[in-house]
Scaffold this active site. Structure first.
Site, mmCIF file in Angstrom:
data_model
loop_
_atom_site.group_PDB
_atom_site.id
_atom_site.type_symbol
_atom_site.label_atom_id
_atom_site.label_comp_id
_atom_site.label_asym_id
_atom_site.label_seq_id
_atom_site.Cartn_x
_atom_site.Cartn_y
_atom_site.Cartn_z
ATOM 1 C CE1 TYR A 261 -7.763 104.149 -56.714
ATOM 2 C CE2 TYR A 261 -7.454 101.874 -57.366
ATOM 3 C CZ TYR A 261 -8.278 102.898 -56.931
ATOM 4 O OH TYR A 261 -9.601 102.645 -56.714
ATOM 5 C CE LYS B 141 -11.816 101.724 -59.963
ATOM 6 N NZ LYS B 141 -10.540 101.449 -59.307
HETATM 7 N N1 LIG Z 1 -14.046 103.290 -57.255
HETATM 8 C C1 LIG Z 1 -13.736 103.899 -56.132
HETATM 9 O O1 LIG Z 1 -14.077 105.078 -55.899
HETATM 10 C C2 LIG Z 1 -12.961 103.126 -55.092
HETATM 11 C C3 LIG Z 1 -12.831 103.634 -53.786
HETATM 12 C C4 LIG Z 1 -12.127 102.860 -52.864
HETATM 13 C C5 LIG Z 1 -11.580 101.639 -53.230
HETATM 14 N N2 LIG Z 1 -11.702 101.181 -54.514
HETATM 15 C C6 LIG Z 1 -11.132 99.870 -54.935
HETATM 16 O O2 LIG Z 1 -11.548 98.861 -54.032
HETATM 17 C C7 LIG Z 1 -10.408 98.244 -53.444
HETATM 18 C C8 LIG Z 1 -10.716 97.820 -52.008
HETATM 19 O O3 LIG Z 1 -11.029 98.903 -51.184
HETATM 20 P P1 LIG Z 1 -9.994 99.503 -50.100
HETATM 21 O O4 LIG Z 1 -8.601 99.172 -50.490
HETATM 22 O O5 LIG Z 1 -10.334 100.924 -49.933
HETATM 23 O O6 LIG Z 1 -10.409 98.768 -48.746
HETATM 24 P P2 LIG Z 1 -10.546 97.245 -48.242
HETATM 25 O O7 LIG Z 1 -10.207 96.281 -49.302
HETATM 26 O O8 LIG Z 1 -11.865 97.189 -47.562
HETATM 27 O O9 LIG Z 1 -9.452 97.195 -47.083
HETATM 28 C C9 LIG Z 1 -8.090 97.229 -47.357
HETATM 29 C C10 LIG Z 1 -7.356 97.335 -46.013
HETATM 30 O O10 LIG Z 1 -7.594 96.156 -45.229
HETATM 31 C C11 LIG Z 1 -6.342 95.556 -44.881
HETATM 32 N N3 LIG Z 1 -6.534 94.100 -44.956
HETATM 33 C C12 LIG Z 1 -6.655 93.336 -46.067
HETATM 34 N N4 LIG Z 1 -6.869 92.046 -45.752
HETATM 35 C C13 LIG Z 1 -6.872 91.984 -44.399
HETATM 36 C C14 LIG Z 1 -7.027 90.923 -43.472
HETATM 37 N N5 LIG Z 1 -7.245 89.676 -43.896
HETATM 38 N N6 LIG Z 1 -6.962 91.211 -42.140
HETATM 39 C C15 LIG Z 1 -6.747 92.476 -41.714
HETATM 40 N N7 LIG Z 1 -6.600 93.527 -42.553
HETATM 41 C C16 LIG Z 1 -6.664 93.287 -43.894
HETATM 42 C C17 LIG Z 1 -5.331 96.079 -45.873
HETATM 43 O O11 LIG Z 1 -4.059 96.179 -45.283
HETATM 44 P P3 LIG Z 1 -2.767 95.360 -45.852
HETATM 45 O O12 LIG Z 1 -2.534 95.813 -47.234
HETATM 46 O O13 LIG Z 1 -1.700 95.755 -44.884
HETATM 47 O O14 LIG Z 1 -3.144 93.903 -45.734
HETATM 48 C C18 LIG Z 1 -5.869 97.477 -46.170
HETATM 49 O O15 LIG Z 1 -5.432 98.398 -45.185
HETATM 50 C C19 LIG Z 1 -9.314 99.319 -53.559
HETATM 51 O O16 LIG Z 1 -8.019 98.811 -53.355
HETATM 52 C C20 LIG Z 1 -9.601 99.846 -54.934
HETATM 53 O O17 LIG Z 1 -9.094 98.967 -55.911
HETATM 54 C C21 LIG Z 1 -12.396 101.905 -55.429
#
Ligand SMILES: NC(=O)c1ccc[n+]([C@@H]2O[C@H](COP(=O)([O-])OP(=O)(O)OC[C@H]3O[C@@H](n4cnc5c(N)ncnc54)[C@H](OP(=O)(O)O)[C@@H]3O)[C@@H](O)[C@H]2O)c1
Length: 281
Positions: free
Chosen positions: A54, A83
């Site tokens: 990241y 990670k």
């Molecule tokens: N281990 C792995 O392979 C892996 C893969 C993917 C993710 N991850 C981890 O998991 C975390 C979460 O997954 P993710 O970031 O992919 O997706 P997520 O948390 O499902 O979604 C994040 C998105 O939703 C938006 N959002 C957040 N709150 C909101 C709300 N209340 N209303 C509308 N939109 C909202 C955010 O935009 P804004 O920022 O503009 O609010 C962002 O674009 C990651 O940040 C990472 O730390 C790990």
């Protein structure tokens, strides 16, 4: 189900506690990450999830230090995960890369959890990286160690070489991608489950079932998805760089989804085709 609160935590097989509600920072641009972490910690989150990939580990450390300074909250009360994806060419180089992350984060010389980001480096790569992570743990630089995107076969492979059993598996989890076999395996083998993409990155905001359940409880679709994850016993890691959303996403306590809501949401499972990133098989 014991009543869930912002302070709810799970005891890991390492003996350490992990706050259930986490805060993700994937795709958080470097100039926003530290401030977003401060907002999240001010709102009461105590668990942050970053990764080498990241490119914002230093900024996470900056945010945590800044919050601790202004609030008086001690670093030991904040749970920070990072990670690494694959080992380097030699054990020494892998150790150097692991320690570089701990140093970048810069929080009293340790991280709370270090994960293998993906099983993709193959059997030898996975074993080499795990061996290095065990050493990092022995040196006190990672309190707990675990994996991400692992399926049952990857865990079974570890039985031949792991001296430490993984504390956590971080996988994609939301109603459209529930990975039941991996979840069942982890629950049976004392591996805590972190849920990534708990908000499906906003892609299901218009889903009629999700909207119906949200209206029923007078909550947002995002709050319903986070609450669903918590009620399943997962540790969801919602990401946001928007202060109002950071605040709203933690307002998932003092109300609950009933059995019918949970069943309706579970009915949306689409198997591998429901995954945004990948399934762990
Ligand atoms: N281990 C792995 O392979 C892996 C893969 C993917 C993710 N991850 C981890 O998991 C975390 C979460 O997954 P993710 O970031 O992919 O997706 P997520 O948390 O499902 O979604 C994040 C998105 O939703 C938006 N959002 C957040 N709150 C909101 C709300 N209340 N209303 C509308 N939109 C909202 C955010 O935009 P804004 O920022 O503009 O609010 C962002 O674009 C990651 O940040 C990472 O730390 C790990």
């Amino acid at each position: 189900m014991a009543q869930l609160t912002l302070q709810s935590a799970v005891k890991l097989n390492s003996g350490y506690s992990m706050p259930l509600l986490g805060f993700g920072v994937w795709a958080s641009p470097g100039h926003l990450t530290a401030q977003s972490c401060v907002y999240a910690l001010q709102a009461g989150y105590r668990h942050i999830d970053t990764a080498q990939m990241y490119r914002n580990e230093s900024e996470v450390g900056d945010g945590v230090r800044e919050f601790c300074k202004q609030s008086g909250v001690k670093r030991e009360n904040i749970f920070v995960t990072t990670k690494m994806s694959a080992p380097e060419a030699s054990h020494d180089e892998t150790m150097t890369a692991l320690k570089a992350s701990v140093d970048k984060i810069g929080l009293d010389g340790y991280v709370d959890l270090f994960l293998i980001h993906s099983p993709r480096s193959g059997p030898e790569g996975r074993q080499a990286l795990w061996k290095a992570m065990e050493q990092l743990h022995a040196e006190g630089k990672a309190r707990s160690i675990g994996v991400s995107n692992y399926g049952p076969s990857h865990f079974e492979e570890m039985r031949a070489y792991a001296k430490i059993w993984p504390a956590v598996n971080q996988i994609e989890l939301h109603p459209w991608c529930q990975q039941p076999k991996v979840v069942e395996y982890c629950e049976a083998n004392h591996i805590a489950i972190q849920a990534y993409c708990p908000l499906v990155r906003g892609e299901k905001a218009q889903d009629p079932t999700l909207i119906r359940v949200s209206k029923k409880h007078d909550k947002s679709w995002a709050q319903v998805l986070i609450r669903w994850s918590l009620q399943k016993g997962f540790s969801p890691l919602p990401k946001s760089d928007n202060p109002a959303r950071i605040e709203a996403n933690k307002a998932v306590y003092g109300w609950e989804l009933d059995e019918e809501d949970m069943k309706e949401l579970e009915g949306m499972h689409q198997g591998a085709s429901g995954a945004l990133v990948r399934v762990a098989e």
